[in-house]
Write a protein that holds these residues in place. Structure first.
Motif, short mmCIF file in Angstrom:
data_model
loop_
_atom_site.label_atom_id
_atom_site.label_comp_id
_atom_site.label_asym_id
_atom_site.label_seq_id
_atom_site.Cartn_x
_atom_site.Cartn_y
_atom_site.Cartn_z
N ALA A 160 0.56 -1.11 -0.06
CA ALA A 160 -0.03 -0.34 0.11
C ALA A 160 0.64 1.23 -0.09
CB ALA A 160 -0.77 0.07 1.64
N VAL A 161 2.02 0.94 0.76
CA VAL A 161 2.33 2.42 1.08
C VAL A 161 3.35 2.63 -0.75
CG1 VAL A 161 4.84 3.22 1.91
CG2 VAL A 161 3.79 2.26 3.25
N ARG A 181 2.38 2.04 -3.97
CA ARG A 181 1.00 1.92 -4.45
C ARG A 181 0.55 3.55 -4.50
NH1 ARG A 181 -1.10 -3.06 -3.07
NH2 ARG A 181 -2.63 -1.49 -1.94
N ASN A 182 0.58 4.27 -3.08
CA ASN A 182 0.13 4.94 -2.77
C ASN A 182 1.43 6.91 -2.52
OD1 ASN A 182 -2.59 4.44 -1.70
ND2 ASN A 182 -1.58 4.55 0.48
N GLN A 183 2.85 5.67 -2.91
CA GLN A 183 3.99 6.65 -3.39
C GLN A 183 3.67 7.11 -4.81
OE1 GLN A 183 7.82 5.74 -2.54
NE2 GLN A 183 8.31 7.20 -2.93
N LYS A 206 1.07 6.71 -7.51
CA LYS A 206 -0.65 7.58 -7.30
C LYS A 206 0.07 8.85 -6.53
CE LYS A 206 -3.28 4.64 -5.38
NZ LYS A 206 -4.99 4.31 -5.11
N ARG A 207 0.79 9.04 -6.16
CA ARG A 207 1.30 10.37 -5.39
C ARG A 207 1.59 11.12 -6.35
NH1 ARG A 207 1.64 9.16 0.05
NH2 ARG A 207 3.97 8.89 -0.14
N ARG A 242 -0.38 11.55 -9.87
CA ARG A 242 -1.16 12.86 -9.44
C ARG A 242 -0.16 14.59 -9.50
NH1 ARG A 242 -3.97 9.80 -5.20
NH2 ARG A 242 -2.59 10.68 -3.90
#
Length: 132
Positions: free
Chosen positions: A72-73, A75-77, A79-80, A83
């Protein structure tokens, strides 16, 4: 009383800011409709795009990363980073009335230098818009 205007230090040096409305896709149906349209892969991401055909002048954008990208870490990095690249690139190179989905790639999206990530997005957008 109206405050005085600040002097414009960059007058004539930079183009005016483009006023483009960016909306984030929220529903699965928006993602699926975009997935059925054009697609362009780059070293750091896959970009899917479609022209909506409605009167809404905004650009819709969605972001996704599968579990292949990592935990999750990670994937979130990824996606950030996608973005932020979209925020900087889409107002100049995206087209109003289009939907875009940016898909992160395993181990590449989070590690690629940010300028190259932006260049990948610009390349993908130019290729997608010349195909139509």
């Amino acid at each position: 009383m109206i405050p005085p205007e600040a002097p414009d230090e960059n007058a004539g040096n930079e183009p005016p800011a483009v006023s483009v409305c960016l909306k984030v896709m929220r529903t699965r149906s928006q993602f699926l409709a975009t997935a059925r349209a054009g697609r362009q892969g780059t070293a750091s991401m896959v970009v899917q795009a479609r022209e909506r055909g409605d009167d809404d002048p905004c650009i819709n954008v969605g972001f996704t990363c599968s579990k292949k990208v990592g935990n999750a870490v990670a994937r979130n990095q990824a996606k950030r980073r996608l973005r932020e690249a979209a925020r900087l690139v889409l107002p100049r190179f995206g087209q109003a009335g289009w939907d875009y989905v940016l898909i992160g790639r395993a181990e590449v999206t989070a590690q690629r230098p940010f300028q190259e990530l932006q260049n990948d997005l610009i390349y993908a957008l130019k290729k997608l818009h010349t195909q139509t």
